[in-house]
Design a protein around this motif. Sequence first.
Motif, PDB file in Angstrom:
ATOM      1  N   ASN A  45       3.203 -14.430  -0.663  1.00 47.69           N
ATOM      2  CA  ASN A  45       2.462 -13.176  -0.581  1.00 47.69           C
ATOM      3  C   ASN A  45       1.097 -13.420  -1.210  1.00 47.69           C
ATOM      4  O   ASN A  45       0.967 -13.620  -2.405  1.00 47.69           O
ATOM      5  CB  ASN A  45       3.225 -12.078  -1.317  1.00 47.69           C
ATOM      6  CG  ASN A  45       2.614 -10.717  -1.068  1.00 47.69           C
ATOM      7  OD1 ASN A  45       1.608 -10.606  -0.370  1.00 47.69           O
ATOM      8  ND2 ASN A  45       3.220  -9.704  -1.643  1.00 47.69           N
ATOM      9  N   GLY A  46       0.136 -13.392  -0.403  1.00 48.02           N
ATOM     10  CA  GLY A  46      -1.204 -13.690  -0.886  1.00 48.02           C
ATOM     11  C   GLY A  46      -1.823 -12.518  -1.634  1.00 48.02           C
ATOM     12  O   GLY A  46      -2.617 -12.691  -2.553  1.00 48.02           O
ATOM     13  N   GLY A  47      -1.492 -11.312  -1.279  1.00 48.66           N
ATOM     14  CA  GLY A  47      -2.118 -10.159  -1.929  1.00 48.66           C
ATOM     15  C   GLY A  47      -1.320  -9.683  -3.116  1.00 48.66           C
ATOM     16  O   GLY A  47      -0.104  -9.693  -3.118  1.00 48.66           O
ATOM     17  N   ARG A  48      -2.006  -9.244  -4.138  1.00 52.69           N
ATOM     18  CA  ARG A  48      -1.343  -8.710  -5.321  1.00 52.69           C
ATOM     19  C   ARG A  48      -1.288  -7.205  -5.209  1.00 52.69           C
ATOM     20  O   ARG A  48      -2.178  -6.568  -4.650  1.00 52.69           O
ATOM     21  CB  ARG A  48      -2.129  -9.122  -6.572  1.00 52.69           C
ATOM     22  CG  ARG A  48      -2.166 -10.645  -6.706  1.00 52.69           C
ATOM     23  CD  ARG A  48      -2.686 -11.040  -8.012  1.00 52.69           C
ATOM     24  NE  ARG A  48      -1.583 -10.897  -8.980  1.00 52.69           N
ATOM     25  CZ  ARG A  48      -1.733 -11.031 -10.271  1.00 52.69           C
ATOM     26  NH1 ARG A  48      -2.911 -11.289 -10.791  1.00 52.69           N
ATOM     27  NH2 ARG A  48      -0.728 -10.922 -11.081  1.00 52.69           N
ATOM     28  N   LYS A  49      -0.248  -6.623  -5.802  1.00 55.17           N
ATOM     29  CA  LYS A  49      -0.087  -5.172  -5.772  1.00 55.17           C
ATOM     30  C   LYS A  49      -0.853  -4.588  -6.942  1.00 55.17           C
ATOM     31  O   LYS A  49      -0.948  -5.168  -8.016  1.00 55.17           O
ATOM     32  CB  LYS A  49       1.381  -4.798  -5.872  1.00 55.17           C
ATOM     33  CG  LYS A  49       2.168  -5.227  -4.651  1.00 55.17           C
ATOM     34  CD  LYS A  49       3.592  -4.759  -4.756  1.00 55.17           C
ATOM     35  CE  LYS A  49       4.365  -5.229  -3.540  1.00 55.17           C
ATOM     36  NZ  LYS A  49       5.732  -4.804  -3.571  1.00 55.17           N
ATOM     37  N   SER A  50      -1.324  -3.392  -6.678  1.00 48.96           N
ATOM     38  CA  SER A  50      -2.061  -2.708  -7.741  1.00 48.96           C
ATOM     39  C   SER A  50      -1.070  -2.113  -8.751  1.00 48.96           C
ATOM     40  O   SER A  50       0.123  -2.004  -8.489  1.00 48.96           O
ATOM     41  CB  SER A  50      -2.940  -1.610  -7.148  1.00 48.96           C
ATOM     42  OG  SER A  50      -2.121  -0.604  -6.594  1.00 48.96           O
ATOM     43  N   ASN A  51      -1.582  -1.693  -9.908  1.00 42.91           N
ATOM     44  CA  ASN A  51      -0.734  -1.103 -10.950  1.00 42.91           C
ATOM     45  C   ASN A  51      -0.090   0.190 -10.463  1.00 42.91           C
ATOM     46  O   ASN A  51       1.058   0.487 -10.801  1.00 42.91           O
ATOM     47  CB  ASN A  51      -1.548  -0.839 -12.213  1.00 42.91           C
ATOM     48  CG  ASN A  51      -1.785  -2.114 -13.008  1.00 42.91           C
ATOM     49  OD1 ASN A  51      -1.044  -3.080 -12.833  1.00 42.91           O
ATOM     50  ND2 ASN A  51      -2.789  -2.110 -13.861  1.00 42.91           N
ATOM     51  N   SER A  52      -0.831   0.985  -9.677  1.00 38.65           N
ATOM     52  CA  SER A  52      -0.262   2.239  -9.171  1.00 38.65           C
ATOM     53  C   SER A  52       0.896   1.955  -8.215  1.00 38.65           C
ATOM     54  O   SER A  52       1.912   2.665  -8.224  1.00 38.65           O
ATOM     55  CB  SER A  52      -1.332   3.079  -8.485  1.00 38.65           C
ATOM     56  OG  SER A  52      -1.857   2.379  -7.360  1.00 38.65           O
ATOM     57  N   GLN A  53       0.763   0.914  -7.388  1.00 37.26           N
ATOM     58  CA  GLN A  53       1.864   0.550  -6.495  1.00 37.26           C
ATOM     59  C   GLN A  53       3.057   0.043  -7.296  1.00 37.26           C
ATOM     60  O   GLN A  53       4.215   0.381  -6.989  1.00 37.26           O
ATOM     61  CB  GLN A  53       1.421  -0.531  -5.501  1.00 37.26           C
ATOM     62  CG  GLN A  53       0.511  -0.037  -4.409  1.00 37.26           C
ATOM     63  CD  GLN A  53       0.052  -1.179  -3.496  1.00 37.26           C
ATOM     64  OE1 GLN A  53       0.003  -2.341  -3.931  1.00 37.26           O
ATOM     65  NE2 GLN A  53      -0.308  -0.827  -2.265  1.00 37.26           N
ATOM     66  N   LEU A  54       2.788  -0.737  -8.312  1.00 37.08           N
ATOM     67  CA  LEU A  54       3.873  -1.232  -9.154  1.00 37.08           C
ATOM     68  C   LEU A  54       4.587  -0.093  -9.867  1.00 37.08           C
ATOM     69  O   LEU A  54       5.819  -0.056  -9.972  1.00 37.08           O
ATOM     70  CB  LEU A  54       3.347  -2.250 -10.160  1.00 37.08           C
ATOM     71  CG  LEU A  54       2.935  -3.615  -9.596  1.00 37.08           C
ATOM     72  CD1 LEU A  54       2.313  -4.459 -10.694  1.00 37.08           C
ATOM     73  CD2 LEU A  54       4.132  -4.323  -9.000  1.00 37.08           C
ATOM     74  N   LEU A  55       3.824   0.888 -10.394  1.00 36.97           N
ATOM     75  CA  LEU A  55       4.424   2.049 -11.072  1.00 36.97           C
ATOM     76  C   LEU A  55       5.249   2.880 -10.091  1.00 36.97           C
ATOM     77  O   LEU A  55       6.332   3.368 -10.422  1.00 36.97           O
ATOM     78  CB  LEU A  55       3.337   2.903 -11.721  1.00 36.97           C
ATOM     79  CG  LEU A  55       2.735   2.336 -13.007  1.00 36.97           C
ATOM     80  CD1 LEU A  55       1.573   3.204 -13.477  1.00 36.97           C
ATOM     81  CD2 LEU A  55       3.795   2.253 -14.093  1.00 36.97           C
ATOM     82  N   LYS A  56       4.684   3.031  -8.888  1.00 43.63           N
ATOM     83  CA  LYS A  56       5.402   3.802  -7.864  1.00 43.63           C
ATOM     84  C   LYS A  56       6.727   3.107  -7.521  1.00 43.63           C
ATOM     85  O   LYS A  56       7.771   3.759  -7.446  1.00 43.63           O
ATOM     86  CB  LYS A  56       4.536   3.935  -6.614  1.00 43.63           C
ATOM     87  CG  LYS A  56       5.165   4.754  -5.530  1.00 43.63           C
ATOM     88  CD  LYS A  56       4.241   4.841  -4.318  1.00 43.63           C
ATOM     89  CE  LYS A  56       4.926   5.575  -3.188  1.00 43.63           C
ATOM     90  NZ  LYS A  56       4.134   5.555  -1.971  1.00 43.63           N
ATOM     91  N   GLU A  57       6.711   1.809  -7.309  1.00 38.22           N
ATOM     92  CA  GLU A  57       7.935   1.060  -7.007  1.00 38.22           C
ATOM     93  C   GLU A  57       8.906   1.099  -8.184  1.00 38.22           C
ATOM     94  O   GLU A  57      10.119   1.188  -8.011  1.00 38.22           O
ATOM     95  CB  GLU A  57       7.597  -0.385  -6.638  1.00 38.22           C
ATOM     96  CG  GLU A  57       6.977  -0.539  -5.271  1.00 38.22           C
ATOM     97  CD  GLU A  57       6.639  -1.989  -4.947  1.00 38.22           C
ATOM     98  OE1 GLU A  57       6.958  -2.882  -5.772  1.00 38.22           O
ATOM     99  OE2 GLU A  57       6.072  -2.211  -3.870  1.00 38.22           O
TER     100      GLU A  57
END
Length: 169
Positions: A45-57
């Motif tokens: 996975n080349g793209g990193r997830k943002s903090n908001s996406q991580l919090l949502k997950e």
Amino acid sequence: MTNTGDFRRYSYQNDAAYALKAFSVERSSAAPKYEPQKRLKVRENGGRKSNSQLLKEQKEATLKVAVIMSVSVLVIAMMFAMLHTFATKNELNHEISRLQTQYAVAQSENTRINSEINALVSMRMIDQYAVEKLNMTKVKSNQIRYIDVSQYKEERKAAALMLLEQTQE
């Protein structure tokens, strides 16, 4: 029409070579050729997830864990309730069988006592008690005296009339 997979048809043949032809790989009943499975390719996975996406997950995962835990607790509670119900049912069944046994024993005791009472009240037992315990004897025919009641009634009537006359004077 003959069954091509039936080996019994070869039992009548004396030729072993003819029987070996039945096991030829070229026949349709042979196992399919082995084909190795395709290898899976791993992609990074080349793209990193943002903090908001991580919090949502993370919140979704926490919610899923909470749902799974609550369902697990509910299932365990239902199992304990079911076990408690079975235990109570077993206790009540044992109590019922114990009471039925007591009832059967009481009925047999009642039957025994009733038969004992019937045996004690029989004429033979009364005669035996009178002779053995009370020292009584059986009446003989020469001991029986008959009384004329009509004469007794007349004597009583005459005495009552005399008493009535004396009181009126």
